[in-house]
Design a protein around this motif. Structure first.
Motif, PDB file in Angstrom:
ATOM      1  N   GLU A  83       0.836  -1.198   0.000  1.00 61.66           N
ATOM      2  CA  GLU A  83       0.000   0.000   0.000  1.00 61.66           C
ATOM      3  C   GLU A  83       0.878   1.257   0.000  1.00 61.66           C
ATOM      4  O   GLU A  83       0.613   2.218  -0.732  1.00 61.66           O
ATOM      5  N   SER A  84       1.919   1.250   0.796  1.00 58.02           N
ATOM      6  CA  SER A  84       2.841   2.390   0.811  1.00 58.02           C
ATOM      7  C   SER A  84       3.521   2.556  -0.545  1.00 58.02           C
ATOM      8  O   SER A  84       3.720   3.681  -1.006  1.00 58.02           O
ATOM      9  N   ALA A  85       3.864   1.451  -1.184  1.00 54.85           N
ATOM     10  CA  ALA A  85       4.478   1.506  -2.525  1.00 54.85           C
ATOM     11  C   ALA A  85       3.496   2.098  -3.535  1.00 54.85           C
ATOM     12  O   ALA A  85       3.889   2.890  -4.402  1.00 54.85           O
ATOM     13  N   ARG A  86       2.225   1.745  -3.427  1.00 60.34           N
ATOM     14  CA  ARG A  86       1.214   2.315  -4.330  1.00 60.34           C
ATOM     15  C   ARG A  86       1.096   3.824  -4.111  1.00 60.34           C
ATOM     16  O   ARG A  86       0.990   4.596  -5.073  1.00 60.34           O
ATOM     17  N   GLN A  87       1.123   4.245  -2.856  1.00 63.22           N
ATOM     18  CA  GLN A  87       1.050   5.681  -2.568  1.00 63.22           C
ATOM     19  C   GLN A  87       2.274   6.410  -3.119  1.00 63.22           C
ATOM     20  O   GLN A  87       2.155   7.491  -3.695  1.00 63.22           O
ATOM     21  N   GLU A  88       3.436   5.810  -2.965  1.00 64.79           N
ATOM     22  CA  GLU A  88       4.655   6.429  -3.503  1.00 64.79           C
ATOM     23  C   GLU A  88       4.613   6.491  -5.024  1.00 64.79           C
ATOM     24  O   GLU A  88       5.116   7.436  -5.619  1.00 64.79           O
ATOM     25  N   ALA A  89       4.007   5.487  -5.648  1.00 66.07           N
ATOM     26  CA  ALA A  89       3.885   5.515  -7.109  1.00 66.07           C
ATOM     27  C   ALA A  89       3.053   6.724  -7.543  1.00 66.07           C
ATOM     28  O   ALA A  89       3.369   7.389  -8.540  1.00 66.07           O
ATOM     29  N   GLY A  90       2.013   7.024  -6.789  1.00 73.77           N
ATOM     30  CA  GLY A  90       1.218   8.221  -7.074  1.00 73.77           C
ATOM     31  C   GLY A  90       2.024   9.489  -6.878  1.00 73.77           C
ATOM     32  O   GLY A  90       1.931  10.437  -7.673  1.00 73.77           O
ATOM     33  N   LEU A  91       2.834   9.515  -5.824  1.00 77.22           N
ATOM     34  CA  LEU A  91       3.679  10.681  -5.579  1.00 77.22           C
ATOM     35  C   LEU A  91       4.750  10.835  -6.667  1.00 77.22           C
ATOM     36  O   LEU A  91       5.117  11.954  -7.021  1.00 77.22           O
ATOM     37  N   ILE A  92       5.227   9.712  -7.183  1.00 77.53           N
ATOM     38  CA  ILE A  92       6.196   9.760  -8.290  1.00 77.53           C
ATOM     39  C   ILE A  92       5.549  10.394  -9.509  1.00 77.53           C
ATOM     40  O   ILE A  92       6.141  11.255 -10.177  1.00 77.53           O
ATOM     41  N   ALA A  93       4.337   9.975  -9.810  1.00 75.51           N
ATOM     42  CA  ALA A  93       3.635  10.541 -10.971  1.00 75.51           C
ATOM     43  C   ALA A  93       3.418  12.041 -10.795  1.00 75.51           C
ATOM     44  O   ALA A  93       3.624  12.826 -11.737  1.00 75.51           O
ATOM     45  N   THR A  94       3.033  12.450  -9.597  1.00 77.22           N
ATOM     46  CA  THR A  94       2.829  13.875  -9.321  1.00 77.22           C
ATOM     47  C   THR A  94       4.139  14.644  -9.448  1.00 77.22           C
ATOM     48  O   THR A  94       4.186  15.719 -10.064  1.00 77.22           O
ATOM     49  N   ALA A  95       5.205  14.088  -8.883  1.00 82.05           N
ATOM     50  CA  ALA A  95       6.507  14.752  -8.947  1.00 82.05           C
ATOM     51  C   ALA A  95       7.001  14.848 -10.395  1.00 82.05           C
ATOM     52  O   ALA A  95       7.569  15.870 -10.790  1.00 82.05           O
ATOM     53  N   ASN A  96       6.774  13.799 -11.179  1.00 83.20           N
ATOM     54  CA  ASN A  96       7.168  13.840 -12.590  1.00 83.20           C
ATOM     55  C   ASN A  96       6.402  14.922 -13.342  1.00 83.20           C
ATOM     56  O   ASN A  96       6.977  15.648 -14.160  1.00 83.20           O
ATOM     57  N   ALA A  97       5.117  15.029 -13.062  1.00 83.54           N
ATOM     58  CA  ALA A  97       4.311  16.058 -13.727  1.00 83.54           C
ATOM     59  C   ALA A  97       4.809  17.454 -13.356  1.00 83.54           C
ATOM     60  O   ALA A  97       4.944  18.329 -14.215  1.00 83.54           O
ATOM     61  N   ARG A  98       5.094  17.650 -12.076  1.00 85.16           N
ATOM     62  CA  ARG A  98       5.617  18.955 -11.646  1.00 85.16           C
ATOM     63  C   ARG A  98       6.973  19.242 -12.267  1.00 85.16           C
ATOM     64  O   ARG A  98       7.246  20.364 -12.695  1.00 85.16           O
ATOM     65  N   THR A  99       7.827  18.234 -12.301  1.00 90.69           N
ATOM     66  CA  THR A  99       9.152  18.414 -12.902  1.00 90.69           C
ATOM     67  C   THR A  99       9.026  18.801 -14.366  1.00 90.69           C
ATOM     68  O   THR A  99       9.697  19.734 -14.827  1.00 90.69           O
ATOM     69  N   ASN A 100       8.165  18.115 -15.085  1.00 92.80           N
ATOM     70  CA  ASN A 100       7.971  18.428 -16.506  1.00 92.80           C
ATOM     71  C   ASN A 100       7.446  19.850 -16.689  1.00 92.80           C
ATOM     72  O   ASN A 100       7.891  20.577 -17.597  1.00 92.80           O
TER      73      ASN A 100
END
Length: 127
Positions: free
Chosen positions: A77-94
């Motif tokens: 579950e924590s890994a799934r939450q981090e995957a969402g945070l990765i997607a958000t961080a990637n979008a912000r970075t882009n």
């Protein structure tokens, strides 16, 4: 005071570091889930062996297996939450990278325009 270009460049670096942090945490949670799953499988495998202590302490084995399964689920579950945070961080970075590139291109255009105007002014002064 720093220019917008410099601030955006620093922000791009920070966003990339944040993405890397989330990716590392994601990998850590997946490794923890894998370790918990392995522990549960090992305990289940030892449970049925003749020379194991599971006959003497079945409750202990069941409790450890249940705890390993719970740890695995929490880690996943924590890994799934981090995957969402990765997607958000990637979008912000882009988004920040695009803004930085736009500002950098605008600065380059303005600099080249100034250089052309300076050349034109020099030629007029020579004439």
């Amino acid at each position: 005071m720093s220019t917008r270009k410099e601030r955006l460049k620093k922000l791009v670096k920070v966003q990339e570091q944040l993405t890397a942090l989330h990716e590392t945490r994601h990998a850590t949670f997946l490794a923890a889930a894998n370790a918990a799953e392995t522990e549960a499988r090992d305990l289940i495998g030892h449970f049925d062996q003749d020379n194991s202590l599971s006959g003497l302490f079945p409750d202990l084995y069941h409790r450890r297996i249940a705890q390993a399964v719970v740890r695995q689920e929490k880690s996943l579950e924590s890994a799934r939450q981090e995957a969402g945070l990765i997607a958000t961080a990637n979008a912000r970075t882009n988004m920040v990278e695009r803004a930085y590139k736009d500002v950098r291109n605008r600065d380059e255009r303005e600099r080249s325009d100034r250089e052309r105007l300076d050349l034109i002014a020099q030629k007029r002064n020579e004439e």
